[in-house]
Design an enzyme around this catalytic site. Structure first.
Site, PDB file in Angstrom:
ATOM      1  N   GLY A  15       8.365 -19.935  11.604  1.00 56.65           N
ATOM      2  CA  GLY A  15       7.150 -20.228  12.379  1.00 56.65           C
ATOM      3  C   GLY A  15       7.185 -19.808  13.827  1.00 56.65           C
ATOM      4  O   GLY A  15       6.450 -20.357  14.654  1.00 56.65           O
ATOM      5  N   LEU A  93       4.094 -15.791   2.812  1.00 56.13           N
ATOM      6  CA  LEU A  93       4.569 -14.822   1.819  1.00 56.13           C
ATOM      7  C   LEU A  93       3.801 -14.826   0.499  1.00 56.13           C
ATOM      8  O   LEU A  93       4.122 -14.063  -0.403  1.00 56.13           O
ATOM      9  CB  LEU A  93       6.066 -15.062   1.540  1.00 56.13           C
ATOM     10  CG  LEU A  93       6.970 -14.887   2.772  1.00 56.13           C
ATOM     11  CD1 LEU A  93       8.418 -15.133   2.409  1.00 56.13           C
ATOM     12  CD2 LEU A  93       6.802 -13.509   3.393  1.00 56.13           C
ATOM     13  N   LYS A  94       2.799 -15.673   0.382  1.00 57.21           N
ATOM     14  CA  LYS A  94       2.009 -15.708  -0.858  1.00 57.21           C
ATOM     15  C   LYS A  94       0.722 -14.943  -0.667  1.00 57.21           C
ATOM     16  O   LYS A  94       0.195 -14.880   0.447  1.00 57.21           O
ATOM     17  CB  LYS A  94       1.661 -17.158  -1.224  1.00 57.21           C
ATOM     18  CG  LYS A  94       2.863 -17.995  -1.578  1.00 57.21           C
ATOM     19  CD  LYS A  94       3.227 -17.768  -3.016  1.00 57.21           C
ATOM     20  CE  LYS A  94       4.504 -18.505  -3.372  1.00 57.21           C
ATOM     21  NZ  LYS A  94       5.124 -18.019  -4.585  1.00 57.21           N
ATOM     22  N   ASN A 110      -3.374 -11.167   9.281  1.00 58.29           N
ATOM     23  CA  ASN A 110      -1.964 -11.223   8.904  1.00 58.29           C
ATOM     24  C   ASN A 110      -1.172 -10.412   9.929  1.00 58.29           C
ATOM     25  O   ASN A 110      -1.667  -9.423  10.462  1.00 58.29           O
ATOM     26  CB  ASN A 110      -1.763 -10.625   7.504  1.00 58.29           C
ATOM     27  CG  ASN A 110      -0.307 -10.688   7.060  1.00 58.29           C
ATOM     28  OD1 ASN A 110       0.358 -11.717   7.211  1.00 58.29           O
ATOM     29  ND2 ASN A 110       0.203  -9.593   6.522  1.00 58.29           N
ATOM     30  N   HIS A 112       2.224  -8.134  10.299  1.00 59.84           N
ATOM     31  CA  HIS A 112       3.232  -7.436   9.482  1.00 59.84           C
ATOM     32  C   HIS A 112       4.212  -6.724  10.421  1.00 59.84           C
ATOM     33  O   HIS A 112       3.782  -6.040  11.356  1.00 59.84           O
ATOM     34  CB  HIS A 112       2.545  -6.426   8.552  1.00 59.84           C
ATOM     35  CG  HIS A 112       3.513  -5.774   7.629  1.00 59.84           C
ATOM     36  ND1 HIS A 112       4.024  -6.415   6.508  1.00 59.84           N
ATOM     37  CD2 HIS A 112       4.115  -4.560   7.664  1.00 59.84           C
ATOM     38  CE1 HIS A 112       4.883  -5.612   5.911  1.00 59.84           C
ATOM     39  NE2 HIS A 112       4.956  -4.484   6.573  1.00 59.84           N
ATOM     40  N   ASP A 153      -1.088  -6.367   2.353  1.00 56.35           N
ATOM     41  CA  ASP A 153      -0.954  -5.457   3.503  1.00 56.35           C
ATOM     42  C   ASP A 153      -1.883  -4.246   3.473  1.00 56.35           C
ATOM     43  O   ASP A 153      -1.552  -3.203   4.053  1.00 56.35           O
ATOM     44  CB  ASP A 153       0.507  -4.947   3.617  1.00 56.35           C
ATOM     45  CG  ASP A 153       1.499  -6.081   3.775  1.00 56.35           C
ATOM     46  OD1 ASP A 153       1.142  -7.105   4.383  1.00 56.35           O
ATOM     47  OD2 ASP A 153       2.640  -5.939   3.297  1.00 56.35           O
TER      48      ASP A 153
HETATM   49  C1  GRF Z   1       7.572 -12.028  10.921  1.00 61.50           C
HETATM   50  O1  GRF Z   1       8.377 -10.898  11.085  1.00 61.50           O
HETATM   51  C2  GRF Z   1       6.278 -11.636  10.291  1.00 61.50           C
HETATM   52  O2  GRF Z   1       5.805 -10.406  10.679  1.00 61.50           O
HETATM   53  C3  GRF Z   1       6.647 -11.560   8.851  1.00 61.50           C
HETATM   54  O3  GRF Z   1       7.514 -12.654   8.657  1.00 61.50           O
HETATM   55  C4  GRF Z   1       8.141 -12.969   9.885  1.00 61.50           C
HETATM   56  C5  GRF Z   1       7.818 -14.396  10.161  1.00 61.50           C
HETATM   57  O4  GRF Z   1       8.467 -14.894  11.267  1.00 61.50           O
HETATM   58  N1  GRF Z   1       5.504 -11.478   7.999  1.00 61.50           N
HETATM   59  P1  GRF Z   1       8.101 -16.339  11.801  1.00 61.50           P
HETATM   60  O5  GRF Z   1       8.091 -17.298  10.610  1.00 61.50           O
HETATM   61  O6  GRF Z   1       6.779 -16.258  12.479  1.00 61.50           O
HETATM   62  O7  GRF Z   1       9.208 -16.689  12.753  1.00 61.50           O
END
Ligand code: GRF
Length: 209
Positions: A15, A93-94, A110, A112, A153
């Site tokens: 997070g 991730l879902k 989102n 990425h 994505d």
């Molecule tokens: C980040 O690199 C984001 O781009 C990817 O997952 C990671 C999450 O990091 N989708 P966090 O949970 O915000 O620290």
């Protein structure tokens, strides 16, 4: 000043992107409020940190619902009850159910950790992305904040920026450089929505100056 934009943030992990958004809000640099944080994982750091800050949190996972429509209903009801104006996937991730994507069309972001459309898609998350970038021999990588559609994505980019790839980079060193960029780019993209500066023409996200 106009009313703060109501965000629901979805997280699966530590997070840090959520924290970057909250910091900008606290500093008065982002006219938004996180009204709700949802995670598919009860142990997600982002969910726990949000709860500690007094933000309403929900552990909602598709695996809790034998019937997909029940999951969709629960998710939609939670989003609606929070008054969600923008959904932010910050390390989530879902894939979101179709009904949610349709209900919040062009109102889901989102982040990425690469320059889409390269190094995206199912399974391309976290260290997998940075390993693939290094294995390809890329000279640059970066981060993309994009609108979410029904696949992984593939929605149009809102903001994209590069970072250099160094010859002695490891997946961890590259991830750290990209993450620092993510922490700047995600709040900036949310700010564009909060300031009503986004217009969408076909696949192009036009930013009003
Ligand atoms: C980040 O690199 C984001 O781009 C990817 O997952 C990671 C999450 O990091 N989708 P966090 O949970 O915000 O620290």
């Amino acid at each position: 000043m106009s009313k703060a934009l109501k965000l629901t943030v979805l997280v699966s992990g530590r997070g840090s992107n959520l924290m970057a958004v909250l910091e900008k809000i606290d500093a008065g640099k982002l006219n938004a409020v996180v009204t709700c944080v949802i995670s598919n994982r009860s142990a997600a750091g982002g969910l726990i940190s949000a709860r500690e800050r007094g933000i309403p949190t929900f552990h909602l996972s598709p695996s809790h619902y034998p019937n997909e429509p029940d999951y969709e209903k629960a998710l939609l009801a939670t989003l609606e009850a929070a008054g969600t104006e923008l959904i932010v996937l910050a390390g989530y991730l879902k894939i979101l159910p179709q009904t949610v994507v349709r209900t919040y069309k062009n109102r889901i972001l989102n982040i990425h950790p690469a320059l889409l459309p390269s190094f995206g898609g199912k399974g391309m998350f976290g260290h997998h992305v940075h390993e693939a970038v290094l294995a390809f021999g890329c000279k640059v990588s970066g981060a993309t904040v994009h609108l979410v559609d029904e696949k992984y994505d593939t929605g149009p980019p809102v903001l994209q920026e590069c970072v250099p790839v160094h010859e002695d980079d490891t997946p961890d060193s590259l991830a750290a450089r990209v993450l620092a960029l993510e922490h700047r780019l995600l709040p900036e993209a949310i700010g564009l929505f909060a300031e009503n500066r986004i217009r969408i023409e076909n696949r192009r996200v036009i930013i009003k100056t």
